[in-house]
Design an enzyme around this catalytic site. Structure first.
Site, short mmCIF file in Angstrom:
data_model
loop_
_atom_site.label_atom_id
_atom_site.label_comp_id
_atom_site.label_asym_id
_atom_site.label_seq_id
_atom_site.Cartn_x
_atom_site.Cartn_y
_atom_site.Cartn_z
N HIS A 120 2.92 -5.71 3.95
CA HIS A 120 3.28 -6.38 2.69
C HIS A 120 4.78 -6.50 2.52
CE1 HIS A 120 -0.93 -5.20 1.03
NE2 HIS A 120 -0.98 -6.23 1.87
N CYS A 149 22.33 -15.82 -4.95
CA CYS A 149 23.24 -15.75 -3.79
C CYS A 149 24.53 -16.47 -4.17
CB CYS A 149 22.56 -16.47 -2.63
SG CYS A 149 23.53 -16.58 -1.13
N ASN A 212 -8.25 10.41 1.38
CA ASN A 212 -8.01 9.69 0.13
C ASN A 212 -8.59 10.46 -1.04
OD1 ASN A 212 -6.79 7.03 -0.63
ND2 ASN A 212 -8.70 6.91 -1.79
N1 APR Z 1 -3.27 12.01 -1.53
C1 APR Z 1 -4.40 11.32 -1.18
N2 APR Z 1 -4.79 10.17 -1.78
C2 APR Z 1 -4.01 9.72 -2.78
C3 APR Z 1 -2.84 10.37 -3.22
C4 APR Z 1 -2.48 11.56 -2.54
N3 APR Z 1 -1.38 12.25 -2.87
N4 APR Z 1 -2.30 9.66 -4.26
C5 APR Z 1 -3.11 8.60 -4.45
N5 APR Z 1 -4.14 8.63 -3.58
C6 APR Z 1 -5.19 7.63 -3.37
C7 APR Z 1 -5.87 7.18 -4.65
O1 APR Z 1 -7.07 7.91 -4.82
C8 APR Z 1 -6.14 5.69 -4.38
O2 APR Z 1 -7.49 5.47 -3.97
O3 APR Z 1 -4.52 6.50 -2.85
C9 APR Z 1 -5.22 5.32 -3.22
C10 APR Z 1 -4.20 4.28 -3.59
O4 APR Z 1 -4.89 3.08 -3.80
P1 APR Z 1 -4.12 1.83 -4.46
O5 APR Z 1 -3.39 2.31 -5.67
O6 APR Z 1 -5.13 0.73 -4.60
O7 APR Z 1 -3.01 1.45 -3.41
P2 APR Z 1 -3.20 0.58 -2.09
O8 APR Z 1 -4.55 0.79 -1.50
O9 APR Z 1 -2.04 0.83 -1.22
O10 APR Z 1 -3.10 -0.94 -2.67
C11 APR Z 1 -3.12 -1.96 -1.70
O11 APR Z 1 -2.66 -3.55 -3.47
O12 APR Z 1 -1.51 -4.51 -5.21
C12 APR Z 1 -1.62 -4.43 -3.88
O13 APR Z 1 0.21 -4.93 -2.54
C13 APR Z 1 -0.35 -3.90 -3.28
O14 APR Z 1 -0.10 -2.80 -1.15
C14 APR Z 1 -0.80 -2.76 -2.37
C15 APR Z 1 -2.27 -3.10 -2.18
#
Ligand code: APR
Length: 237
Positions: A120, A149, A212
């Site tokens: 991303h 810019c 997760n």
């Molecule tokens: N340890 C383990 N798991 C964790 C921790 C931690 N310390 N902190 C958060 N989590 C888990 C949460 O339970 C959650 O399911 O990480 C996950 C994060 O999920 P999202 O918030 O959906 O993030 P992500 O999956 O990276 O989102 C993907 O969505 O909006 C777009 O571009 C944005 O890259 C992002 C994409």
């Protein structure tokens, strides 16, 4: 604790580890994720955040877009945590094939990793839409309104907004790494955003580990699942 022993054994035996991460990798550095209970998408704004960080919103109201982006998407003074540090050590030990990340915070590189596929993009790269000149994240952070810019063009962060395509070369490199991994660790991601989440299907081994806090749609595909904090696991690796 058998699972942890198995993971430690797999890490010890592996020479081509691929780590596939999301926002949950950076929460222990102090950067909120998106979909956890305290995540960015759970906060109240005038518009839904996923609408604000879209290409059409950026075109329609660049002032509002950049205000939101600067305030909520531009984490500049945060440090890598134990997970980032262990991954950097694995690369130094020649055990890590690469990191595929959905994060745009640059913390893997800050920890010392060089083989990082940023699906991303990254807040650290910003380009003038008119002349293509590179600008730093600090430049965007310090600019009062729409960053311009010296040629007058808007300076746009090199991050993939909703409605925008992912970089084909980065996707290709990420797929190659995943397809060649002997151990795939998927961590800190809800696996709900495509095409990123779909890339883990390219793994063809039988050592897929999912770490997760919350459940994900891919839990049943993993060979080992930890619903725990990443720091708790990675401090043992
Ligand atoms: N340890 C383990 N798991 C964790 C921790 C931690 N310390 N902190 C958060 N989590 C888990 C949460 O339970 C959650 O399911 O990480 C996950 C994060 O999920 P999202 O918030 O959906 O993030 P992500 O999956 O990276 O989102 C993907 O969505 O909006 C777009 O571009 C944005 O890259 C992002 C994409």
């Amino acid at each position: 604790m058998q699972n942890l022993k198995t993971l430690q054994q797999w890490v010890k035996e592996s020479k081509r580890i691929v780590f596939f991460g999301g926002a949950g990798v950076s929460t222990e550095s102090g950067i909120p994720d998106f979909r956890s209970v305290d995540g960015l998408y759970r906060q109240k704004f005038e518009y839904p955040p996923e609408q604000i960080i879209s290409h059409s919103f950026y075109l329609r109201d660049p002032s509002y877009f950049f205000r939101f982006y600067r305030e909520k998407m531009l984490p500049l003074d945060f440090d890598p945590n134990i997970t980032h540090t262990v991954l950097a050590r694995w690369e130094q030990e020649g055990k890590l094939l690469g990191i595929v990340t959905q994060n745009i915070d640059g913390l893997h590189q800050k920890a010392g990793n060089t083989r990082v596929y940023e699906l991303h993009g990254s807040v650290l790269r910003n380009y003038c839409v008119k002349c293509g000149k590179f600008h730093t994240a600090q430049f965007v952070k310090n600019h009062p309104d729409v960053p311009r810019c010296d040629c007058g063009g808007i300076v746009k962060p090199d991050v993939v907004l909703y409605e925008e395509p992912l970089n084909a070369q980065v996707m290709d490199d990420a797929i190659t790494a995943i397809a060649n991994a002997d151990l795939l660790i998927v961590a800190g991601t809800s696996l709900t955003v495509y095409p990123a989440a779909g890339l883990i299907r390219y793994y063809n081994g039988n050592r897929m580990v999912l770490i997760n806090r919350d459940e994900t749609p891919y839990d049943s595909h993993a060979n080992l699942v930890f619903h725990q904090s990443l720091g708790e696991i990675f401090k043992e690796l």
